[in-house]
Design a protein around this motif. Structure first.
Motif, PDB file in Angstrom:
ATOM      1  N   TRP A   8       0.858  -1.175   0.000  1.00  0.00           N
ATOM      2  CA  TRP A   8       0.000   0.000   0.000  1.00  0.00           C
ATOM      3  C   TRP A   8       0.892   1.221   0.000  1.00  0.00           C
ATOM      4  O   TRP A   8       1.754   1.377   0.827  1.00  0.00           O
ATOM      5  CB  TRP A   8      -0.890  -0.016   1.233  1.00  0.00           C
ATOM      6  CG  TRP A   8      -1.738   1.192   1.429  1.00  0.00           C
ATOM      7  CD1 TRP A   8      -1.423   2.326   2.122  1.00  0.00           C
ATOM      8  CD2 TRP A   8      -3.074   1.388   0.949  1.00  0.00           C
ATOM      9  NE1 TRP A   8      -2.452   3.190   2.107  1.00  0.00           N
ATOM     10  CE2 TRP A   8      -3.491   2.656   1.392  1.00  0.00           C
ATOM     11  CE3 TRP A   8      -3.952   0.624   0.181  1.00  0.00           C
ATOM     12  CZ2 TRP A   8      -4.734   3.174   1.111  1.00  0.00           C
ATOM     13  CZ3 TRP A   8      -5.189   1.130  -0.094  1.00  0.00           C
ATOM     14  CH2 TRP A   8      -5.577   2.394   0.372  1.00  0.00           C
ATOM     15  N   SER A  12      -0.917   7.835  -0.270  1.00  0.00           N
ATOM     16  CA  SER A  12      -2.335   7.680  -0.555  1.00  0.00           C
ATOM     17  C   SER A  12      -2.973   9.045  -0.743  1.00  0.00           C
ATOM     18  O   SER A  12      -2.512  10.050  -0.217  1.00  0.00           O
ATOM     19  CB  SER A  12      -3.032   6.958   0.607  1.00  0.00           C
ATOM     20  OG  SER A  12      -2.431   5.726   0.826  1.00  0.00           O
ATOM     21  N   GLU A  66      -0.848   0.907   7.019  1.00  0.00           N
ATOM     22  CA  GLU A  66      -1.549   1.159   5.763  1.00  0.00           C
ATOM     23  C   GLU A  66      -2.864   0.390   5.698  1.00  0.00           C
ATOM     24  O   GLU A  66      -3.856   0.878   5.150  1.00  0.00           O
ATOM     25  CB  GLU A  66      -0.650   0.783   4.575  1.00  0.00           C
ATOM     26  CG  GLU A  66       0.520   1.721   4.346  1.00  0.00           C
ATOM     27  CD  GLU A  66       1.707   1.431   5.235  1.00  0.00           C
ATOM     28  OE1 GLU A  66       2.722   2.129   5.115  1.00  0.00           O
ATOM     29  OE2 GLU A  66       1.619   0.482   6.061  1.00  0.00           O
ATOM     30  N   ASP A  67      -2.877  -0.828   6.251  1.00  0.00           N
ATOM     31  CA  ASP A  67      -4.117  -1.606   6.269  1.00  0.00           C
ATOM     32  C   ASP A  67      -5.158  -0.949   7.164  1.00  0.00           C
ATOM     33  O   ASP A  67      -6.358  -0.977   6.870  1.00  0.00           O
ATOM     34  CB  ASP A  67      -3.829  -3.033   6.760  1.00  0.00           C
ATOM     35  CG  ASP A  67      -3.244  -3.910   5.667  1.00  0.00           C
ATOM     36  OD1 ASP A  67      -2.927  -3.370   4.584  1.00  0.00           O
ATOM     37  OD2 ASP A  67      -3.079  -5.120   5.897  1.00  0.00           O
ATOM     38  N   ARG A  70      -6.566   2.027   5.216  1.00  0.00           N
ATOM     39  CA  ARG A  70      -7.471   1.597   4.160  1.00  0.00           C
ATOM     40  C   ARG A  70      -8.815   1.177   4.744  1.00  0.00           C
ATOM     41  O   ARG A  70      -9.872   1.521   4.207  1.00  0.00           O
ATOM     42  CB  ARG A  70      -6.832   0.441   3.384  1.00  0.00           C
ATOM     43  CG  ARG A  70      -7.708  -0.089   2.254  1.00  0.00           C
ATOM     44  CD  ARG A  70      -6.909  -0.971   1.313  1.00  0.00           C
ATOM     45  NE  ARG A  70      -6.169  -2.004   2.043  1.00  0.00           N
ATOM     46  CZ  ARG A  70      -5.265  -2.789   1.442  1.00  0.00           C
ATOM     47  NH1 ARG A  70      -4.980  -2.623   0.160  1.00  0.00           N
ATOM     48  NH2 ARG A  70      -4.650  -3.723   2.139  1.00  0.00           N
ATOM     49  N   ARG A  71      -8.798   0.437   5.851  1.00  0.00           N
ATOM     50  CA  ARG A  71     -10.059   0.010   6.473  1.00  0.00           C
ATOM     51  C   ARG A  71     -10.842   1.207   7.015  1.00  0.00           C
ATOM     52  O   ARG A  71     -12.076   1.215   6.980  1.00  0.00           O
ATOM     53  CB  ARG A  71      -9.757  -0.981   7.604  1.00  0.00           C
ATOM     54  CG  ARG A  71     -10.994  -1.578   8.287  1.00  0.00           C
ATOM     55  CD  ARG A  71     -11.688  -2.578   7.386  1.00  0.00           C
ATOM     56  NE  ARG A  71     -10.821  -3.702   7.049  1.00  0.00           N
ATOM     57  CZ  ARG A  71     -10.771  -4.837   7.740  1.00  0.00           C
ATOM     58  NH1 ARG A  71     -11.538  -4.997   8.803  1.00  0.00           N
ATOM     59  NH2 ARG A  71      -9.962  -5.809   7.359  1.00  0.00           N
ATOM     60  N   ARG A  73     -10.781   4.132   5.762  1.00  0.00           N
ATOM     61  CA  ARG A  73     -11.100   4.994   4.621  1.00  0.00           C
ATOM     62  C   ARG A  73     -10.607   6.420   4.845  1.00  0.00           C
ATOM     63  O   ARG A  73     -11.317   7.395   4.590  1.00  0.00           O
ATOM     64  CB  ARG A  73     -12.601   4.970   4.328  1.00  0.00           C
ATOM     65  CG  ARG A  73     -13.110   3.606   3.900  1.00  0.00           C
ATOM     66  CD  ARG A  73     -14.563   3.610   3.508  1.00  0.00           C
ATOM     67  NE  ARG A  73     -14.992   2.294   3.062  1.00  0.00           N
ATOM     68  CZ  ARG A  73     -16.228   2.019   2.626  1.00  0.00           C
ATOM     69  NH1 ARG A  73     -17.155   2.963   2.585  1.00  0.00           N
ATOM     70  NH2 ARG A  73     -16.527   0.792   2.233  1.00  0.00           N
TER      71      ARG A  73
END
Length: 257
Positions: A8, A12, A66-67, A70-71, A73
């Protein structure tokens, strides 16, 4: 357990709320604040904490930030503004889980007259809440120390464990025990309190003759961790947890001579 791809980019896309956080943030993560969080910043914080519980619960505390982003948002920058390192985020989640487990153990102690009922209630509440997937790392560090081991510091660690965890196993040929911490950590006090309260549940059940004499606090924590499987179907997960805990509880109970 299937590990999802964690590649990831840290670059971002930044949301408008992230940009506002960057302008208003003080760069100190979860340090003391002189003003309350704005509504959108508070919402982002809640999303990050919820996502962290889910991600760490599924993948363990080794999952990358990063996870979590992402979760939740949100941009990964938002996560790092609130928690400048993953250690800080892990400590926050672990401290909250420790406090919740301690509260459940105290409730079982105060509200259940029967020692076995108190212990089994605590285990059922903890497993049902999925606590086993978020047990603090310094609490659930279990190792096997062989008799006569010349591992550096082995005897010192054992002494520390005996002080923290009453009635640990003392078999001469292979002892399962919690590994003592080499240095103090900020959340040691909470972890010690949890171990002490669970120790009271263990001691009461043992004194009543309802718990096997060789069962230690570490075994109870292992039950919580083991009986919280992660399955894709919620109904199957609940059924599996209940069935597995029933089996483990039977293994903990003492048997007539």
């Amino acid at each position: 357990m299937h590990m999802q791809n964690t590649h990831w980019s840290s670059a971002s896309a930044v949301t408008p709320a992230d940009a506002m956080d960057a302008a208003a943030g003080d760069g100190r993560g979860e340090g003391p604040r002189t003003t309350p969080l704005r509504v959108d910043a508070q919402r982002n914080l809640e999303h990050v904490l919820r996502a962290a519980r889910e991600v760490f619960g599924e993948l363990g505390y080794g999952a990358p930030m990063e996870d979590v982003a992402r979760r939740a948002r949100v941009g990964v920058g938002t996560v790092y503004r609130r928690f400048p390192s993953k250690d800080v985020l892990v400590r926050r989640i672990a401290e909250e889980e420790t406090a919740r487990l301690t509260g459940q153990a105290r409730a079982a102690l105060s509200e259940e007259d029967e020692p076995w009922s108190a212990l089994s209630r605590f285990l059922r509440m903890s497993v049902a809440s999925g606590a086993g997937r978020l047990l603090p790392p310094q609490v659930l560090r279990v190792g096997v120390v062989e008799a006569g081991s010349d591992e550096p510091g082995a005897s010192g660690a054992a002494s520390a464990d005996e002080a923290r965890l009453p009635q640990q196993r003392t078999q001469p040929t292979g002892e399962l025990r919690l590994v003592g911490q080499r240095s103090a950590e900020p959340d040691d006090a909470g972890a010690t309190t949890l171990l002490d309260v669970v120790g009271q549940l263990v001691e009461r059940a043992r004194a009543a003759g309802e718990l096997r004499a060789d069962v230690a606090v570490s075994d109870v924590l292992l039950v919580i961790a083991t009986a919280a499987p992660l399955l894709p179907d919620a109904a199957q997960q609940a059924a599996a947890s209940t069935r597995l805990l029933d089996i483990l509880l039977e293994g903990l109970r003492s048997r007539p001579a």
